[in-house]
Structure formats: structure tokens, C-alpha cells
Design an enzyme around this catalytic site. Sequence first.
Site, PDB file in Angstrom:
ATOM      1  N   CYS A   1       3.673  -4.408  20.428  1.00  0.00           N
ATOM      2  CA  CYS A   1       4.642  -5.513  20.440  1.00  0.00           C
ATOM      3  C   CYS A   1       5.981  -5.050  19.857  1.00  0.00           C
ATOM      4  O   CYS A   1       6.679  -4.251  20.479  1.00  0.00           O
ATOM      5  CB  CYS A   1       4.066  -6.718  19.691  1.00  0.00           C
ATOM      6  SG  CYS A   1       5.032  -8.204  20.005  1.00  0.00           S
TER       7      CYS A   1
ATOM      8  N   HIS B   1      -0.803  -7.706  22.559  1.00  0.00           N
ATOM      9  CA  HIS B   1      -1.556  -7.499  21.308  1.00  0.00           C
ATOM     10  C   HIS B   1      -3.009  -7.106  21.591  1.00  0.00           C
ATOM     11  O   HIS B   1      -3.847  -7.976  21.789  1.00  0.00           O
ATOM     12  CB  HIS B   1      -1.531  -8.781  20.459  1.00  0.00           C
ATOM     13  CG  HIS B   1      -0.204  -9.033  19.835  1.00  0.00           C
ATOM     14  ND1 HIS B   1       0.158  -8.522  18.614  1.00  0.00           N
ATOM     15  CD2 HIS B   1       0.871  -9.724  20.285  1.00  0.00           C
ATOM     16  CE1 HIS B   1       1.391  -8.884  18.323  1.00  0.00           C
ATOM     17  NE2 HIS B   1       1.850  -9.619  19.321  1.00  0.00           N
TER      18      HIS B   1
ATOM     19  N   GLU C   1      -5.118  -6.175  19.485  1.00  0.00           N
ATOM     20  CA  GLU C   1      -5.958  -6.479  18.317  1.00  0.00           C
ATOM     21  C   GLU C   1      -6.536  -7.888  18.336  1.00  0.00           C
ATOM     22  O   GLU C   1      -7.466  -8.182  17.588  1.00  0.00           O
ATOM     23  CB  GLU C   1      -5.173  -6.239  17.021  1.00  0.00           C
ATOM     24  CG  GLU C   1      -4.037  -7.218  16.718  1.00  0.00           C
ATOM     25  CD  GLU C   1      -2.711  -6.880  17.420  1.00  0.00           C
ATOM     26  OE1 GLU C   1      -2.748  -6.210  18.470  1.00  0.00           O
ATOM     27  OE2 GLU C   1      -1.653  -7.313  16.922  1.00  0.00           O
TER      28      GLU C   1
ATOM     29  N   GLY D   1     -22.009 -14.074  -9.553  1.00  0.00           N
ATOM     30  CA  GLY D   1     -22.974 -14.647  -8.610  1.00  0.00           C
ATOM     31  C   GLY D   1     -22.419 -14.616  -7.196  1.00  0.00           C
ATOM     32  O   GLY D   1     -23.135 -14.848  -6.231  1.00  0.00           O
ATOM     33  N   GLY D   2     -21.120 -14.319  -7.044  1.00  0.00           N
ATOM     34  CA  GLY D   2     -20.506 -14.254  -5.717  1.00  0.00           C
ATOM     35  C   GLY D   2     -20.730 -12.893  -5.058  1.00  0.00           C
ATOM     36  O   GLY D   2     -21.252 -11.961  -5.679  1.00  0.00           O
TER      37      GLY D   2
END
Length: 530
Positions: free
Chosen positions: A78, A166, A168, A221-222
Site C-alpha cells: 500500500c 493489503h 495481510e 492466574g492469567g
Amino acid sequence: MEKIIILDFGSQVTQLIGRRIREIGVYCEIHPFNKIPVLDESVKGVVLSGSPFSVRDPQAPQLNLDCIKGKLPLLGICYGSQLLANNYGGCVERSASREYGRAMLNITDKDCLLLNDVPDCSQIWMSHGDTITSLPAGSHIIASTPDVAAAAYRFDKEETYAVQFHPEVYHTVHGAKILENFVCRICGCSPTWTAESFVESSVAALREQIGDDKVILGLSGGVDSTVAAVLLNKAIGSNLHCIFVDNGLLRLNEARDVMESYRDMGLNVVCADASETFLSVLEGVTDPEQKRKAIGKTFVDVFNAEAMKIEGAKWLAQGTIYPDVIESAAVGAGSSKIKSHHNVGGLPKKMHLKIVEPLRSLFKDEVRRVGRSLGIKQELIGRHPFPGPSLGIRIIGEITREKLEILRGADAIYTNALREWKVNAEGSRDTLMCAAEPSRPASTLYDAIWQAGAILLPIRTVGVMGDERTYDYTIALRAVTSTDGMTADWYPLPYEFMAKVSNDIINKVRGVNRVCYDISSKPPATIEWE
Ligand code: XMP
């Protein structure tokens, strides 16, 4: 390790270029266009991203590409393609017709490696207000669309390519193939960047970096802190000292369950039970910001006090991930901004700890893949995001022990029901995908939802149970779809599910006689209520 460098000119989708290249199995890094890293022999190619600017704009980000073009394989996307045209004698002008959205690509140079195995007339995605009206000398068109002649072109006798669309974005149906052709066939990279290879190389690098030093890590805990801990544990074993702070505001049995899983994983972890401290600090506090501040400050104090007990520690590990560290190209503004992230909330300054961030090169979905390859259970890997202030910001107004108990009960019924409700049964029309990993089909409602939780409202209303009048609290249920928590929409829970959960909560949780469902999107609402 071989890598691709992506130079960011400020496009909204630059990170997507990085993720697509990583998905191919090739390591890549994103850098601002005005901070080109050293292009040593590990760099196998360079990609120029899109930009919100037009190359014709006096403030447009400019870059002399002579140190790259013709020396390394180069792909302009682009704005990148227009910059190449503009800098090397081509002409870029405002488009006469709209060039946003879907278009069909006709390949005119069938021998061009970039478009190898891309079928003719495949859908691509355009998004630009300018177009290239004449090409630089020594380049030729390799593909066109009905409206854009130079949809893709290349420079002869060198590996420099440019696409005005694009590749992607998912809407470019064969975009991944185009990027793969560039990184594997043109740059010659091998697709060896996998979760397993990441674990292997990180473990070796962490051992080298840390040696026999002690490391402290705050476990929440995550997903991020858990994966960081397991990776470090593999590298340095018991020299890793993890601290889990129980703030007394966690979900039902959460502290116990999380600590059990951590011990099962062989982590050297202590639980600092500071429930009483948090609850007493929060007594009488009703303002959301004051509650957050009080919880944050108490967390830092408790964490620091616990960390000080670990004698001789030299490092503090953090679960920082790549989107937190990518330096955004502050195009037009003249300077770049770095977002910093401290998921333990504050550092024990007196200890003079050095920082180690084992996940700082990974996107969130890659963290999950690495976690899985380290053998972490899906229940932990697939957990919904949970805010640092925990249920403290899901009890609206003052937090009391009674309200905490009510909310814990309702939240457990709701969360368990989401985990048990199967989706994608045979014969269902559409496949529901995992909110956190859209490449995997969801097996339960919990997986299909980005984040869910119950909220206790500070009002009581009249109801009737049996022949008795009740005057009890209302629980609001929240479930949202999102990709990053920045924007969100309410999730269309099945009616039968809502009926069952409402019934279970009102029958089983003493103190609740009403259940509502939050049907607000973000913006204008937020995910959490406080
Ligand atoms: P909001 O409520 O702003 O939340 O739409 C967006 C996401 O951020 C989480 N959140 C927090 N996470 N500390 C955290 O670690 C916090 O203070 C905090 N506040 C909100 C929220 O759960 C959602 O995922």
C-alpha cells in the site's frame, strides 16, 4: 535466527503483517520507519507497511530506501508500494475512482514468484486514496485490477516487489500465499519459527541471561504470567520464586484452584493471603476510581513485602507481550511513543531488580500456543481476561463480605454454566470459533465468548418466593465478544441458557431475586461496570 523486518509507517494493520508472517513460521520484527535496526545477515528481507498518509502529503513519513533496495528482498505494501514508486521516478496521484474494499486481481506476469500459486481473479482488499499512475524505470506490472493498473509491480533484476492492496488482511483471500511467497521463496526463509522452537531457544537464552541468579515473578492466574512462569521454570527451576497475591476479591475458590494448578506444574510459588488487608482498606470506599487506587496500592505493598523476603533476588520477571512493546510509528508527530506495561503494578525499587520479559516477542495467540506446547492445561490457557481489581469492580459501590459472598455464588453458577454449555454440536449450521484463538473451533459457550462475568448491583427490589415477600439484590450478567478489549459487543446468549442460569442463581444464591442481561456495547459502555 533469520528474520524479516517490517518497517511501520503508521498503518492500523501493521501488526497483522507481523502476525501473518509469524503464522507462516518465520520470525519477524516490527520497527518504526525512522528507526531501522541494524540489517545484519540474520535479516533476510524487509516489508514496508501502509500508512494513514499520502506520499504526496508534505508531512508524509519519508525514508531513503537506498540502503535496502536492491541489497535485500523488499516488499512495499500500500503506502510502501507508493513510496517506492514516488522515490524512484514513478508517479503517484490522487485516485480518480474509489479504491476501498474488494477487488479482483488479474495476474499479468505468470512467472513472477510473488504471485506463484495465486489463482487468477482472486479477491484482494484495497484501501487507498492514491494510485500509481506511472511506474519507475526498470519496473513492470505483475498484476492489475479492473480499476488499478499497477495493483502489483516489481523492479527488474532485483528482488523488490510492491502491492497496492493489503495481503495481510483476511479479505485478501490468497494474501497469506503472497506473503509466504515473499518470505520463503524470495527471501529464502525456512518456516521454522514454531512454539516448540521458541521454547527451545528461549530456555537456552534465559539460562544464559540469568545464570544462577534468583528471579521473582508475580503470578496472577492469567495466561501471560502463567506461561512466563512455566517457561522460566523450565529454564532455571527453583531459582524462580513466584508470588501469588490473594486480594480477597477473587472468584469462588479461585485462589485455592489456581495455587493447586501452579503446584501441579512444579512451580515454586507462595500465596500471600492479604484478604483481610484488602477488605479493611476498602471499607466504606464507594467511588470506582478510589476503589481501583486502593486495590492497586495495596497490591504493590503486599507484593513488595513478599518479594523482600526472597533474599538475593536479582531479577523481576514480567509477562509483557509483543503488542505492549511494539514502538508505534508516531507518523507526523516527530517522536515515537513506547507503551510500557507492568503487570505486577510496581517494582520493589529498593531491591534494584533487573527486568526479564520472556514473552516480549510474542503475540497473544502465540503465548497461548507456547503455553500449550509447554503442557499447560487448556483451562488455564483459555481463561477469560480478568481485571486486576477482581470482583472489587464488579460489586458496584461499597464492597462488603456479604456482597462478596453473593457475587461469588452467582458468578460461579454463571461461569460453570458457560463452561458446560456445549456448542458446535453435530448438525449446527455455523461453526462458532474460539474468541481468543479464532483459528480453533469453540467447544463450549465459554470458549466462544471473549469475556464474561456477573456484577452485583447496589439496589434491592421486591420479589416473591413461595408466599414470602423478598427484598433482595439484582445480579447483572455480562458476556462480550471482542478481539482486544478495546471495543466489544454483547454476546447473543441462547435464551434457554439465560433461562437456566437465571433460575439457578435465584434459587441457589440467597440474597438475589432478579437477574438481568447487559446488552450494551463498548463504546459507549465499557466491559467492566466500574
Ligand atoms: P473496560 O472495562 O475498560 O475493560 O472495557 C477492558 C478490559 O480490561 C480489563 N480491565 C482491567 N484489567 N486491571 C486489569 O488488569 C484493571 O484495572 C482493569 N480494568 C479493566 C477488563 O476486564 C477488560 O478485559
